[in-house]
Design an enzyme around this catalytic site. Structure first.
Site, PDB file in Angstrom:
ATOM      1  N   TRP A 142      -1.864  -6.293 -10.515  1.00  0.00           N
ATOM      2  CA  TRP A 142      -1.134  -6.076  -9.263  1.00  0.00           C
ATOM      3  C   TRP A 142      -1.309  -7.367  -8.478  1.00  0.00           C
ATOM      4  O   TRP A 142      -2.408  -7.691  -8.033  1.00  0.00           O
ATOM      5  CB  TRP A 142      -1.718  -4.884  -8.502  1.00  0.00           C
ATOM      6  CG  TRP A 142      -0.924  -4.516  -7.283  1.00  0.00           C
ATOM      7  CD1 TRP A 142       0.187  -3.722  -7.236  1.00  0.00           C
ATOM      8  CD2 TRP A 142      -1.183  -4.890  -5.930  1.00  0.00           C
ATOM      9  NE1 TRP A 142       0.634  -3.601  -5.941  1.00  0.00           N
ATOM     10  CE2 TRP A 142      -0.189  -4.311  -5.125  1.00  0.00           C
ATOM     11  CE3 TRP A 142      -2.156  -5.683  -5.323  1.00  0.00           C
ATOM     12  CZ2 TRP A 142      -0.141  -4.484  -3.742  1.00  0.00           C
ATOM     13  CZ3 TRP A 142      -2.110  -5.858  -3.941  1.00  0.00           C
ATOM     14  CH2 TRP A 142      -1.118  -5.254  -3.173  1.00  0.00           C
ATOM     15  N   CYS A 191      -5.355  -3.611  -9.949  1.00  0.00           N
ATOM     16  CA  CYS A 191      -5.625  -4.284 -11.210  1.00  0.00           C
ATOM     17  C   CYS A 191      -6.571  -3.438 -12.050  1.00  0.00           C
ATOM     18  O   CYS A 191      -7.653  -3.064 -11.598  1.00  0.00           O
ATOM     19  CB  CYS A 191      -6.252  -5.667 -11.050  1.00  0.00           C
ATOM     20  SG  CYS A 191      -5.248  -6.834 -10.157  1.00  0.00           S
ATOM     21  N   GLY A 227      -9.939  -7.744  -7.618  1.00  0.00           N
ATOM     22  CA  GLY A 227     -10.513  -7.980  -6.294  1.00  0.00           C
ATOM     23  C   GLY A 227      -9.954  -9.247  -5.698  1.00  0.00           C
ATOM     24  O   GLY A 227      -8.931  -9.767  -6.164  1.00  0.00           O
ATOM     25  N   LYS A 229       5.945   9.640   1.484  1.00  0.00           N
ATOM     26  CA  LYS A 229       6.337  10.086   0.141  1.00  0.00           C
ATOM     27  C   LYS A 229       7.754   9.617  -0.177  1.00  0.00           C
ATOM     28  O   LYS A 229       8.032   9.094  -1.258  1.00  0.00           O
ATOM     29  CB  LYS A 229       6.242  11.617   0.102  1.00  0.00           C
ATOM     30  CG  LYS A 229       5.692  12.296  -1.050  1.00  0.00           C
ATOM     31  CD  LYS A 229       4.270  12.110  -1.483  1.00  0.00           C
ATOM     32  CE  LYS A 229       3.598  10.817  -1.304  1.00  0.00           C
ATOM     33  NZ  LYS A 229       2.193  10.813  -1.037  1.00  0.00           N
TER      34      LYS A 229
END
Ligand code: F6R
Length: 581
Positions: A71, A2, A96, A467
């Site tokens: 997020w 976030c 958080g 990846k």
């Protein structure tokens, strides 16, 4: 996780600046976004689901604004769950986790008509009740912060008075100073175009931004504190995509220079780091995800180069080993962002037992760097793509350098790295990229892909899998080359692509075992081998081979993502800088 950003001042461009600056924080979360702006009419909120880079916002005359790029943690990706959250006269953006929010939410349910499923709205509700009961904003924030368990950073606007209030515990908040506006953000790139003069808010501190003035307090004692203005060195250009279509490819190509920058460490700092390691009774190296793989590569370097056993643990797994972190332990933390919650929690524990905290981090101003006795800077510039590339090779470079410094062969290590950096410069060219793209085209539709590597290439096999998974969503798994035949070889079918790292005899035997069961072999090595169906050449970098071997896989992953129609910079479900546990 976030991005949060707030602006106060005299100019009426606060909302525009928040909207623009938040786009620079999009890598922190891109599920939804929102802005609360204050103009002569009061506080107004705009929210949209989706990426802020694809969003729109009407112009305004706002002189204060806060914004958030989300997020999702608590509650799905919906408009109601996106920030800012308003309860009564209080507007909050939050980064958080409010771990114990449910107990308060349950108690307040009769009194408050909650609109969202988030923990963040409960913060707004608690503040609203405090204000209703006659507390000042400062008192309300002090009390509510004491109720929150977990790591957080919040920005708050109150209807009742102008200005933005900020509190931090565990999640980053940095102020940008200068000119006719003051900025506060979870990351410096939000305001880097406006100023590079900053104040760091530390844990358990509160700030009140009003106009261009800022007051600071210690949250625990209530005492006012002074902050020093610090100039940061990041430049805007390196935080920009430039002529490249994506940050990921820009950052991969930048490795032509960034490895050389990582090599160029201050020798006194290296000596201070190794002296602390030599004095320590035990060494623990920790990291998360890709940084954990860089830590594993470093473990091999210490064994191979310095004959020294170091312990490597994923930061999220340290709990079981905590009793071994003692006053004479050296804790080495590897982290691109220097803000990862799993790492910072171990750092806090290490500080509580007086262990020595050392770090390798790309953000010299991060919480981790500031908590470290010695912090070696990775120096690769801002890494914006969620998938780490140039920071990874920077971390591996420093791990290699430290192993040589520990072995008192620093100059030899430097020579090997400088040679590798020069070879990487030659290796990364348009023809090389085209060749890798052609290999990506052949395997883009595969469902499974396996990677094997031996010794220090084993961590690279694991990193290769990360990846490929994160940007292409192909199921990729890395194995120690010799381990495959102890079980996973059962997964190999006719046509299964397997990447083989290295060309030593034993690894080639393992490749042959795979091939005789139908695997198609993509070799990444200094020499071409008959068992390879496809070959991606890498230069010989001696014991620094992990450094050169990961780069073709970064390029391959990037092309897999494009060929499969994904945005390589913002993979699904992910965010850069994971500041929640
Ligand atoms: C993967 C990736 C992550 C990070 C991990 C730790 O490409 O970037 O696995 O390496 O989240 O982040 P930092 O290094 O910021 O602590």
């Amino acid at each position: 996780m976030c991005g949060i950003f707030g602006v106060t001042g005299t100019a009426k461009t606060a909302a525009d600046n928040v909207f623009a600056g938040l786009k620079n924080l999009e890598y922190r979360g891109y599920d939804s976004w929102g802005v609360a702006l204050r103009d002569t009419e009061g506080i107004q909120i705009t929210k949209q689901v989706g990426k802020i880079s694809e969003g729109t916002m009407e112009g305004s005359d706002a002189y204060e604004a806060v914004g958030h790029s989300r997020w999702a943690t608590h509650g799905g990706v919906t408009l109601d769950n996106s920030h800012p959250h308003r309860v009564g006269g209080v507007v909050v953006v939050h980064n958080g986790i409010f771990e114990n929010y449910l107990s308060y939410k349950t108690k307040l349910e009769d009194e408050i008509d909650f609109k969202s499923e988030t923990d963040s709205e409960v913060i707004a509700a608690l503040l609203h009740i405090e204000i209703q009961n006659g507390s000042s904003p400062q008192e309300a924030l002090t009390h509510v912060s004491s109720l929150i368990e977990g790591r957080f950073a919040i920005l708050v606007m109150f209807d009742s008075m102008p200005g933005i209030w900020a509190v931090r515990r565990g999640s980053p908040l940095i102020l940008g100073r200068g000119g006719e506006q003051t900025y506060i953000a979870s990351d410096i790139p939000a305001f880097l175009e406006m100023t590079n003069v900053v104040n760091y808010l530390d844990d358990n501190q509160m700030a009140y931004l009003h106009g261009v003035e800022v007051d600071f307090w210690d949250l625990l004692t209530g005492e006012e504190i002074e902050k020093r203005n610090i100039e940061v060195e990041w430049d805007i250009e390196s935080a920009d995509k430039g002529e490249h279509p994506h940050f990921m490819i820009k950052e991969i190509l930048e490795q032509k220079e960034t490895i050389a920058r990582a090599i160029n460490q201050d020798k006194e700092q290296i000596d201070a780091f190794t002296t602390a390691l030599k004095k320590a009774g035990g060494i623990y190296i920790i990291g998360c995800g890709t940084a954990h793989k860089a830590a594993m590569a470093t473990e091999y370097f210490f064994a191979q180069i310095a004959g020294k056993k170091v312990n490597v643990v994923a930061a999220s797994e340290v709990e079981s080993f905590k009793t071994f972190i003692r006053p004479n332990t050296a804790l080495v933390c590897i982290s691109q962002s220097g803000e990862t919650a799993d790492i910072m929690e171990v750092v806090e524990y290490a500080e509580s037992v007086d262990a020595t905290v050392l770090s390798i981090t790309n953000v010299a101003s991060s919480s981790l760097a500031r908590a470290s006795t010695v912090a070696l800077p990775v120096k690769v510039g801002p890494e914006k793509a969620v998938a780490s590339t140039k920071a990874t090779t920077g971390q591996i470079t420093i791990g290699f350098l430290l192993a040589h410094a520990y072995a008192d062969t620093f100059t030899k290590g430097l020579g090997i790295l400088l040679g590798a950096a020069a070879n990487i410069n030659d290796m990364i060219n348009p023809r090389y990229e085209e060749h890798i793209e052609s290999v990506a085209k052949k395997f883009k539709d595969t469902e499974n892909l396996f990677i094997i590597g031996r010794a220090s290439l084993y961590p690279i096999a694991l990193e290769a899998a990360i990846k490929i998974q994160e940007v292409s969503y192909i199921h990729a798994q890395g194995f120690a080359a010799g381990e495959l035949k102890h079980g996973p070889i059962a997964l190999i079918e006719e046509g299964t692509p397997c990447i083989v790292l290295g060309d030593d005899q034993e690894t080639i035997s393992n490749a042959t075992e795979l091939k005789s069961r139908g695997a198609v072999i993509i070799g990444i090595s200094t020499t071409e081998q008959p068992v390879f169906d496809h070959w991606l050449r890498v230069p010989d970098a001696e014991l620094a081979q992990p450094l050169v071997s990961i780069i073709p896989i970064q390029i391959l992953s990037y092309h897999f993502a494009l060929l499969r129609g994904h945005d390589p910079d913002m993979p699904r479900n992910l965010a850069k800088s994971v500041t929640v546990k």
